[in-house]
Design a protein around this motif. Structure first.
Motif, PDB file in Angstrom:
ATOM      1  N   UNK A 152       0.817  -1.217   0.000  1.00 10.56           N
ATOM      2  CA  UNK A 152       0.000   0.000   0.000  1.00 10.56           C
ATOM      3  C   UNK A 152       0.849   1.264   0.000  1.00 10.56           C
ATOM      4  N   UNK A 153       1.952   1.250   0.755  1.00 10.42           N
ATOM      5  CA  UNK A 153       2.736   2.479   0.905  1.00 10.42           C
ATOM      6  C   UNK A 153       3.414   2.908  -0.385  1.00 10.42           C
ATOM      7  N   UNK A 154       3.456   2.010  -1.364  1.00 14.07           N
ATOM      8  CA  UNK A 154       4.015   2.342  -2.670  1.00 14.07           C
ATOM      9  C   UNK A 154       2.935   2.443  -3.737  1.00 14.07           C
ATOM     10  N   UNK A 155       1.692   2.624  -3.298  1.00 19.86           N
ATOM     11  CA  UNK A 155       0.596   2.800  -4.241  1.00 19.86           C
ATOM     12  C   UNK A 155      -0.095   1.520  -4.639  1.00 19.86           C
ATOM     13  N   UNK A 156       0.203   0.428  -3.966  1.00 17.67           N
ATOM     14  CA  UNK A 156      -0.470  -0.835  -4.263  1.00 17.67           C
ATOM     15  C   UNK A 156      -1.944  -0.770  -3.907  1.00 17.67           C
ATOM     16  N   UNK A 157      -2.775  -1.379  -4.727  1.00 19.11           N
ATOM     17  CA  UNK A 157      -4.212  -1.438  -4.488  1.00 19.11           C
ATOM     18  C   UNK A 157      -4.625  -2.884  -4.239  1.00 19.11           C
ATOM     19  N   UNK A 158      -5.341  -3.134  -3.152  1.00 18.78           N
ATOM     20  CA  UNK A 158      -5.788  -4.495  -2.845  1.00 18.78           C
ATOM     21  C   UNK A 158      -6.770  -4.974  -3.908  1.00 18.78           C
ATOM     22  N   UNK A 159      -6.489  -6.129  -4.469  1.00 20.49           N
ATOM     23  CA  UNK A 159      -7.385  -6.728  -5.452  1.00 20.49           C
ATOM     24  C   UNK A 159      -8.263  -7.726  -4.699  1.00 20.49           C
ATOM     25  N   UNK A 160      -9.382  -7.233  -4.184  1.00 22.12           N
ATOM     26  CA  UNK A 160     -10.215  -8.044  -3.298  1.00 22.12           C
ATOM     27  C   UNK A 160     -11.105  -9.022  -4.052  1.00 22.12           C
ATOM     28  N   UNK A 161     -11.328  -8.780  -5.337  1.00 21.16           N
ATOM     29  CA  UNK A 161     -12.147  -9.734  -6.094  1.00 21.16           C
ATOM     30  C   UNK A 161     -11.341 -10.966  -6.501  1.00 21.16           C
ATOM     31  N   UNK A 162     -10.033 -10.916  -6.299  1.00 25.80           N
ATOM     32  CA  UNK A 162      -9.198 -12.102  -6.516  1.00 25.80           C
ATOM     33  C   UNK A 162      -9.438 -13.092  -5.385  1.00 25.80           C
ATOM     34  N   UNK A 163      -9.551 -14.363  -5.710  1.00 26.51           N
ATOM     35  CA  UNK A 163      -9.754 -15.402  -4.702  1.00 26.51           C
ATOM     36  C   UNK A 163      -8.719 -16.503  -4.869  1.00 26.51           C
ATOM     37  N   UNK A 164      -8.384 -17.155  -3.761  1.00 30.85           N
ATOM     38  CA  UNK A 164      -7.538 -18.348  -3.813  1.00 30.85           C
ATOM     39  C   UNK A 164      -8.407 -19.493  -4.342  1.00 30.85           C
TER      40      UNK A 164
END
Length: 364
Positions: A152-164
């Motif tokens: 996050x601190x480098x501009x990363x965005x959580x891809x929450x629709x990705x699933x294992x």
């Protein structure tokens, strides 16, 4: 007192205080990561939240969770145990969380699980690139899984629709769930995490013997209230009290999203008495991130990056000793607002790292 003298003294005190705090922040990031040998199994495991198969008795147990900020902070109130196994298809994780009141109310997939007491797994199978994965679970076996292309601190965005994909998980409760009238013992969770589901980019091979992954485990624990026979997060002065964060390998600050500060898993095929050594890439990676941290402190104080490593705070203590083994090439732009660097092993020249001021990291 003359106003200008007062201002000067204030600024001196401010910068001295800031410098001390900044140095302490850096020093907090210096603890050595923990390591764990993941033993290979040939036994078929039933994912039921229990560790009653023979293979689990052979796996070493992690039981030394600490505050996320490190050992100098308050010890966890409740014990946490974790162990792992692997085979050609899955990474298996078993966690046992002791606590007297087991509760939870989030039952929808990909909701914000850490607003309940939860257990969290952080995995970075690819040491060479930036992406990593997070899996969270609460006592209801509700899962929140996500991928981050970078922190996050480098501009990363959580891809929450990705699933294992094809993740298996199960929770076992020794006690009762959401019953405030008794005292519980523990809840345990068991995972089978498919190797093929942990590669968002490129090939998806299974781990090989002696491979390393970056990994960490976190337990989020809230103080609670009981009102009308229902649990909720505890409040004081109408504000929810902050949670405790207990982890396997301490970060040094309250932020799990410093993957360079996680511990290391090594995949092994036979039991071993000692925990694994750190990987060969650790020393050069550590040097790169230390330069990065100190450059950030330098910029906060000087509004620019340094064009010479010798100007960085703690150069003699933390950078100079490593430079006997590594060569650093620093490329800084004209206005000194960004930089990139490459670090090479002077002896073998087999291991190289590149890292820039935006946190873009590559290991060769």
């Amino acid at each position: 007192m003359n106003k200008s003298i007062f201002s000067l003294l204030f600024l001196c005190c401010f910068y001295n205080s800031y410098a001390q705090n900044a140095i302490q922040d850096f020093l907090a990031l210096q603890s050595i990561p923990k390591t764990y040998a993941v033993l290979k199994t040939t036994e078929s495991l039933t994912i039921d939240g229990k560790d009653d198969e023979k293979s689990w008795t052979k796996a070493k147990t992690i039981n030394n969770f600490e505050d996320i900020q490190g050992g100098d902070f308050k010890k966890p109130s409740y014990k946490t145990e974790v162990k792992m196994l692997w085979d050609s298809t899955y990474l298996y994780v078993y966690a046992k969380l002791y606590e007297p009141h087991i509760w939870g109310d989030i039952d929808q997939h990909d909701e914000i699980i850490y607003l309940n007491n939860d257990f969290e797994i952080f995995l970075k199978p690819n040491l060479q690139q930036a992406e990593y994965y997070e899996i969270e679970v609460n006592p209801l076996n509700t899962i929140f899984d996500l991928m981050l292309p970078k922190p996050y601190r480098f501009g990363g965005q959580a891809i929450t629709h990705w699933d294992v994909k094809n993740l298996k998980s199960a929770v076992h409760i020794h006690g009762s769930l959401n019953n405030p009238h008794d005292i519980d013992s523990f809840w345990s969770v068991e995972f089978a995490i498919p190797h093929q589901s942990l590669y968002a980019f490129g090939n998806s091979p299974m781990p090989k013997k002696d491979d390393y992954w970056l990994c960490n485990f976190s337990r989020v624990q809230w103080q609670h209230d009981i009102n009308n026979n229902r649990y909720s997060r505890k409040k004081e002065n109408n504000k929810i009290l902050p949670e405790d964060n207990w982890v396997w390998s301490p970060i040094g600050l309250i932020n799990m999203h410093y993957p360079e500060r996680w511990g290391y898993l090594q995949f092994v095929e036979q039991s071993q008495e000692q925990e694994p050594a750190l990987p060969d890439s650790y020393a050069v990676t550590k040097l790169a991130w230390n330069i990065h941290y100190l450059q950030q402190l330098f910029k906060k104080e000087n509004r620019r990056y340094s064009d010479q490593l010798t100007k960085l705070s703690l150069y003699n203590q933390y950078l100079l000793p490593a430079l006997k083994d590594f060569q650093v090439t620093l490329d800084i732009n004209k206005d000194k607002q960004s930089y990139s660097m490459k670090i090479m092993d002077k002896h073998s020249k087999k291991i190289q790292v590149s890292l820039d001021s935006r946190g873009n990291f590559d290991l060769y």
